[in-house]
Design a protein around this motif. Structure first.
Motif, PDB file in Angstrom:
ATOM      1  N   VAL A 128      -2.031   3.422   3.134  1.00  0.00           N
ATOM      2  CA  VAL A 128      -1.988   2.025   3.560  1.00  0.00           C
ATOM      3  C   VAL A 128      -0.628   1.462   3.148  1.00  0.00           C
ATOM      4  O   VAL A 128      -0.263   1.548   1.967  1.00  0.00           O
ATOM      5  CB  VAL A 128      -3.118   1.215   2.908  1.00  0.00           C
ATOM      6  CG1 VAL A 128      -3.020  -0.247   3.300  1.00  0.00           C
ATOM      7  CG2 VAL A 128      -4.474   1.792   3.313  1.00  0.00           C
ATOM      8  N   PRO A 129       0.144   0.904   4.094  1.00  0.00           N
ATOM      9  CA  PRO A 129       1.474   0.382   3.746  1.00  0.00           C
ATOM     10  C   PRO A 129       1.421  -0.646   2.620  1.00  0.00           C
ATOM     11  O   PRO A 129       0.570  -1.540   2.609  1.00  0.00           O
ATOM     12  CB  PRO A 129       1.945  -0.264   5.057  1.00  0.00           C
ATOM     13  CG  PRO A 129       1.211   0.492   6.127  1.00  0.00           C
ATOM     14  CD  PRO A 129      -0.133   0.784   5.535  1.00  0.00           C
ATOM     15  N   SER A 130       2.311  -0.475   1.661  1.00  0.00           N
ATOM     16  CA  SER A 130       2.452  -1.433   0.555  1.00  0.00           C
ATOM     17  C   SER A 130       3.816  -1.222  -0.079  1.00  0.00           C
ATOM     18  O   SER A 130       4.479  -0.215   0.160  1.00  0.00           O
ATOM     19  CB  SER A 130       1.339  -1.242  -0.486  1.00  0.00           C
ATOM     20  OG  SER A 130       1.577  -0.083  -1.257  1.00  0.00           O
ATOM     21  N   GLU A 131       4.227  -2.173  -0.921  1.00  0.00           N
ATOM     22  CA  GLU A 131       5.524  -2.068  -1.598  1.00  0.00           C
ATOM     23  C   GLU A 131       5.535  -0.927  -2.614  1.00  0.00           C
ATOM     24  O   GLU A 131       6.594  -0.425  -2.988  1.00  0.00           O
ATOM     25  CB  GLU A 131       5.853  -3.380  -2.294  1.00  0.00           C
ATOM     26  CG  GLU A 131       6.070  -4.553  -1.347  1.00  0.00           C
ATOM     27  CD  GLU A 131       6.417  -5.828  -2.088  1.00  0.00           C
ATOM     28  OE1 GLU A 131       6.418  -5.797  -3.340  1.00  0.00           O
ATOM     29  OE2 GLU A 131       6.675  -6.847  -1.423  1.00  0.00           O
ATOM     30  N   SER A 162       8.504   7.163   1.942  1.00  0.00           N
ATOM     31  CA  SER A 162       8.736   6.383   3.149  1.00  0.00           C
ATOM     32  C   SER A 162       7.615   6.649   4.143  1.00  0.00           C
ATOM     33  O   SER A 162       7.341   7.801   4.484  1.00  0.00           O
ATOM     34  CB  SER A 162      10.086   6.757   3.772  1.00  0.00           C
ATOM     35  OG  SER A 162      10.240   6.133   5.033  1.00  0.00           O
ATOM     36  N   LEU A 163       6.970   5.591   4.590  1.00  0.00           N
ATOM     37  CA  LEU A 163       5.889   5.739   5.561  1.00  0.00           C
ATOM     38  C   LEU A 163       6.354   5.484   6.985  1.00  0.00           C
ATOM     39  O   LEU A 163       5.565   5.579   7.920  1.00  0.00           O
ATOM     40  CB  LEU A 163       4.743   4.767   5.236  1.00  0.00           C
ATOM     41  CG  LEU A 163       4.090   4.922   3.866  1.00  0.00           C
ATOM     42  CD1 LEU A 163       2.932   3.945   3.731  1.00  0.00           C
ATOM     43  CD2 LEU A 163       3.605   6.340   3.644  1.00  0.00           C
ATOM     44  N   SER A 164       7.618   5.166   7.173  1.00  0.00           N
ATOM     45  CA  SER A 164       8.117   4.840   8.507  1.00  0.00           C
ATOM     46  C   SER A 164       8.592   6.095   9.230  1.00  0.00           C
ATOM     47  O   SER A 164       9.113   7.027   8.622  1.00  0.00           O
ATOM     48  CB  SER A 164       9.289   3.856   8.407  1.00  0.00           C
ATOM     49  OG  SER A 164      10.365   4.424   7.692  1.00  0.00           O
ATOM     50  N   GLY A 165       8.371   6.124  10.534  1.00  0.00           N
ATOM     51  CA  GLY A 165       8.922   7.188  11.368  1.00  0.00           C
ATOM     52  C   GLY A 165       8.103   8.457  11.417  1.00  0.00           C
ATOM     53  O   GLY A 165       8.477   9.410  12.086  1.00  0.00           O
ATOM     54  N   ARG A 166       6.969   8.517  10.732  1.00  0.00           N
ATOM     55  CA  ARG A 166       6.139   9.709  10.797  1.00  0.00           C
ATOM     56  C   ARG A 166       4.728   9.358  10.349  1.00  0.00           C
ATOM     57  O   ARG A 166       4.482   8.324   9.754  1.00  0.00           O
ATOM     58  CB  ARG A 166       6.679  10.821   9.895  1.00  0.00           C
ATOM     59  CG  ARG A 166       6.691  10.448   8.413  1.00  0.00           C
ATOM     60  CD  ARG A 166       6.768  11.701   7.565  1.00  0.00           C
ATOM     61  NE  ARG A 166       6.997  11.405   6.183  1.00  0.00           N
ATOM     62  CZ  ARG A 166       6.057  11.008   5.333  1.00  0.00           C
ATOM     63  NH1 ARG A 166       4.814  10.824   5.751  1.00  0.00           N
ATOM     64  NH2 ARG A 166       6.338  10.773   4.072  1.00  0.00           N
ATOM     65  N   ALA A 167       3.826  10.228  10.655  1.00  0.00           N
ATOM     66  CA  ALA A 167       2.456  10.036  10.198  1.00  0.00           C
ATOM     67  C   ALA A 167       2.421  10.145   8.672  1.00  0.00           C
ATOM     68  O   ALA A 167       2.974  11.087   8.105  1.00  0.00           O
ATOM     69  CB  ALA A 167       1.539  11.084  10.825  1.00  0.00           C
ATOM     70  N   PRO A 168       1.816   9.173   7.997  1.00  0.00           N
ATOM     71  CA  PRO A 168       1.769   9.194   6.524  1.00  0.00           C
ATOM     72  C   PRO A 168       0.763  10.215   6.023  1.00  0.00           C
ATOM     73  O   PRO A 168      -0.345   9.888   5.621  1.00  0.00           O
ATOM     74  CB  PRO A 168       1.343   7.761   6.184  1.00  0.00           C
ATOM     75  CG  PRO A 168       0.542   7.327   7.365  1.00  0.00           C
ATOM     76  CD  PRO A 168       1.178   7.991   8.564  1.00  0.00           C
ATOM     77  N   LEU A 169       1.153  11.488   6.060  1.00  0.00           N
ATOM     78  CA  LEU A 169       0.218  12.562   5.746  1.00  0.00           C
ATOM     79  C   LEU A 169       0.055  12.759   4.246  1.00  0.00           C
ATOM     80  O   LEU A 169       1.028  12.845   3.492  1.00  0.00           O
ATOM     81  CB  LEU A 169       0.695  13.870   6.380  1.00  0.00           C
ATOM     82  CG  LEU A 169       0.772  13.897   7.915  1.00  0.00           C
ATOM     83  CD1 LEU A 169       1.308  15.227   8.389  1.00  0.00           C
ATOM     84  CD2 LEU A 169      -0.596  13.639   8.519  1.00  0.00           C
ATOM     85  N   ALA A 170      -1.181  12.834   3.827  1.00  0.00           N
ATOM     86  CA  ALA A 170      -1.522  13.201   2.454  1.00  0.00           C
ATOM     87  C   ALA A 170      -2.909  13.811   2.505  1.00  0.00           C
ATOM     88  O   ALA A 170      -3.721  13.457   3.362  1.00  0.00           O
ATOM     89  CB  ALA A 170      -1.508  11.981   1.544  1.00  0.00           C
ATOM     90  N   ARG A 171      -3.167  14.724   1.605  1.00  0.00           N
ATOM     91  CA  ARG A 171      -4.479  15.358   1.576  1.00  0.00           C
ATOM     92  C   ARG A 171      -4.825  15.743   0.144  1.00  0.00           C
ATOM     93  O   ARG A 171      -3.932  15.979  -0.683  1.00  0.00           O
ATOM     94  CB  ARG A 171      -4.515  16.592   2.476  1.00  0.00           C
ATOM     95  CG  ARG A 171      -3.513  17.665   2.135  1.00  0.00           C
ATOM     96  CD  ARG A 171      -3.537  18.794   3.151  1.00  0.00           C
ATOM     97  NE  ARG A 171      -2.554  19.812   2.849  1.00  0.00           N
ATOM     98  CZ  ARG A 171      -1.284  19.758   3.212  1.00  0.00           C
ATOM     99  NH1 ARG A 171      -0.847  18.721   3.901  1.00  0.00           N
ATOM    100  NH2 ARG A 171      -0.451  20.726   2.902  1.00  0.00           N
ATOM    101  N   PRO A 172      -6.116  15.800  -0.155  1.00  0.00           N
ATOM    102  CA  PRO A 172      -6.518  16.202  -1.508  1.00  0.00           C
ATOM    103  C   PRO A 172      -6.340  17.694  -1.717  1.00  0.00           C
ATOM    104  O   PRO A 172      -6.576  18.490  -0.819  1.00  0.00           O
ATOM    105  CB  PRO A 172      -7.993  15.795  -1.563  1.00  0.00           C
ATOM    106  CG  PRO A 172      -8.449  15.820  -0.143  1.00  0.00           C
ATOM    107  CD  PRO A 172      -7.263  15.438   0.684  1.00  0.00           C
TER     108      PRO A 172
END
Length: 231
Positions: A146-149, A157-167
């Motif tokens: 979720v975008p936040s500061e 950086s969450l811009s320009g690509r899918a913000p991928l993360a996984r457990p």
């Protein structure tokens, strides 16, 4: 003819203590020479060569030449995460015994790299803090950022690509830490910013005073004596 995954090949490659030790050494994401891996496993370079060939044939590691040296590394993040998960399924009584030794403080349990992302108590603590704050949300088999500061402060950086993360199941804590591009960027930023320092000859990481301050300021975490908990 029945088509099934060749788990027997993987099982045979893993069924040797020396090969297991070399794989654990490679799990910090860096590349090592034959001689370095032989030293880590306590075997001769000649014996290490045969073991490394076996691991490469099984698709667990890859090799690349640079100058006069041949460097070996884990074949990719999917291999690293599979090995971490297998490690979590393995008996861990030796960890308990090691921690009970007088004055024992095992850096690898506190903070380490799991291929290209953070693991150990620190990695799990960061994952739990990001989930508690709502910066990460469970989304099927992945996490949704979720975008936040806070992300920029962590070097993500969450811009320009899918913000991928996984457990990724942590083998010592038996709880998930954050893998994927976001996990990689957090580790990279931590090392670049001087929050984390690699320990020579070990897979563990040191959290510097600057890193402890950043954890408290950005994530509300207290890092003290190798323990990570809410401040």
């Amino acid at each position: 003819m029945t088509l099934t995954p060749r788990l027997d090949i993987l099982g045979a490659a893993l069924a040797d203590t020396s090969r297991a030790r070399m794989l654990c050494e490679l799990m910090d994401g860096r590349a090592y020479t034959n001689k370095e891996l032989a030293s880590a496993a306590g075997i001769t370079p000649q014996t290490a060569t045969a073991h490394l060939r076996r691991l490469e044939e099984a698709g667990l590691i890859s090799a690349a030449r640079s100058g006069r040296c041949l460097y070996h590394r884990i074949a990719g993040p999917e291999v690293a995460e599979a090995l971490e998960t297998l490690s979590a399924l393995a008996p861990s009584d030796h960890l308990y015994r090691a921690q009970q030794r007088k004055g024992a403080r095992l850096k690898m349990l506190e903070a380490r790299s799991c291929y290209d992302h953070l693991a150990g108590r620190l990695g799990v603590g960061i994952a739990q803090a990001l989930l508690a704050s709502g910066d990460l949300l469970p989304d099927g088999a992945q996490y949704r950022a979720v975008p936040s500061e806070r992300w920029a402060k962590l070097g993500v950086s969450l811009s320009g690509r899918a913000p991928l993360a996984r457990p990724c199941l942590d083998w010592t804590e038996r709880l998930p830490h954050v893998a994927g591009p976001i996990g990689r960027e957090i580790l990279t930023h931590g090392l670049t910013a001087g929050w984390l320092r690699r320990i020579r000859g070990e897979r563990g990481l040191d959290v510097t005073p600057a890193g402890a301050a950043a954890l408290r300021q950005i994530l509300g975490l207290r890092w003290e004596g190798g323990q990570c908990c809410p401040a």
